[in-house]
Design a protein around this motif. Structure first.
Motif: not given
Ligand code: NAI
Length: 327
Positions: A167, A170, A175, A177, A202
């Motif tokens: 988290s 992100a 981006k 999660v 990612i």
């Protein structure tokens, strides 16, 4: 339809129990086609036993189609009978002014008794997750107290740390999660854990390159993830419960149903990988398939990472030395 499986949960009247049981019964842990029998353990004390009855009344009132039976227990020897899954949530976390020796002695008693009970009465394939703190050491005690069960059946929860790290990444990268892969958390479920995004991607892109800020890693990211539990107590006046229950669901679901190659973090007994001594209950990157987890091997450990791993390992060895005389 599938044969029901037996899921034992300890600390069932506690706050994590309250956030956990309804999700197990609704099929979020083992699948929407898997009927479950809940075997709920609480301490043999009137208050918690009465509260447990209240939780069971609410479970009844949900009329979950997958919940075929549930029983209340005050003895692990009956609670763990034929259990296919055991979530050990109840424990004595460290209270204010509590000495380390006292903490280890109280939990030593709980988890030797529960390990022995699992050894005596649970399914030989029981999958055990220890949530109750100190989680890694409690899982180690239970494993050592159950010599007739495979060591690999015992695990500790590092998934909340893993999800907290995801988290934070992100938020930092902007981006989703869900797109983060190959993240892991090494070591103890404690502020010494080492959340490691060096291998993370990612959408195939390197997270480390995207962030490119070792100062943020060392001085913001790691302390934020490490102290997240304390931050939640400070804000909520109570320790994390829904997020802990969610992590327990994630851990068990992935172990039972597989991760399709995706890395997750589990606290598991080392077989010596990455120089972690055998049997140390340590957070590792794993993938799961056919009901088994497998450590992701061959990752490079750089100097910074080795230093962090050494710190969390030393803490765990200290805890495990502190309970040796109880085993
Ligand atoms: P809680 O105090 O609300 O509930 C714990 C329940 O366990 C109580 O109802 C108590 O009666 C019961 N219990 C205690 N000893 C027991 C035993 N020997 N057998 C059966 N039941 C027993 O606590 P909460 O918030 O539900 O947390 C439970 C544990 O989970 C704590 O140790 C906490 O520190 C830990 N935790 C672990 C996390 C992790 O990531 N591994 C995250 C958050 C909490």
């Amino acid at each position: 339809s599938k044969k029901p499986v037996r899921v034992a949960v300890t600390g069932a009247a506690g706050q994590i129990g309250y956030a956990l049981l309804f999700r197990i019964a609704s099929g979020e842990m083992l699948g929407k086609d898997q009927p479950v029998i809940l075997q709920l353990l609480e301490v043999p004390v009137e208050g918690p036993q009465k509260a447990l009855k209240g939780v069971m009344m609410e479970l009844d009132d949900c009329a979950f189609p997958l919940l075929v039976e549930m029983t209340a227990h005050s003895d692990p020897m009956t609670a763990f009978k034929d259990a296919d899954y055991a979530l050990l949530v109840g424990s004595r976390p460290r209270g204010p002014g509590m000495e380390r020796a006292e903490l280890l002695a109280v939990n030593g008693a709980i988890f030797t008794a529960q390990g022995k009970a699992l050894n005596a009465v649970a399914s030989r394939n029981v999958k055990v997750l220890v949530v109750g703190n100190p989680a890694n050491t409690n899982a180690y005690i239970a494993m050592k107290s159950a010599p007739d069960l495979p060591r690999k059946n015992f695990t500790a929860m590092l998934r909340l740390d893993h999800n907290r790290a995801a988290s934070q990444i992100a938020a930092k990268t902007g981006k989703a999660v869900a797109d983060i892969e190959k993240l892991t958390v090494w070591g103890n479920h404690s502020p010494t854990m080492y959340a490691d995004y060096r291998f993370a991607t990612i959408n195939g892109e390197s997270v480390a390159k995207m962030i490119n800020d070792q100062e943020w890693n060392a001085n913001t990211f790691l302390p934020t993830v490490g102290k997240r539990g304390a931050a939640i107590i400070e804000a909520r006046g109570l320790s994390s419960a829904a997020s802990a229950a969610n992590a327990a669901i994630d851990h068990m679901r992935d172990w039972a149903l597989g991760t399709n190659g995706k890395w997750v973090t589990m606290g598991i007994p080392s077989d010596g990988q990455y120089g972690i001594p055998k049997d140390t209950m340590f957070g590792f990157p794993v993938t799961c398939e056919n009901g088994e987890y497998k450590i992701v091997e061959g990752l490079e450990i750089d100097a910074f990472s080795q230093e962090r791993i050494n710190i969390t390992l030393a803490e765990l060895q200290g805890e495990q030395d502190g309970v040796k005389h109880l085993l």
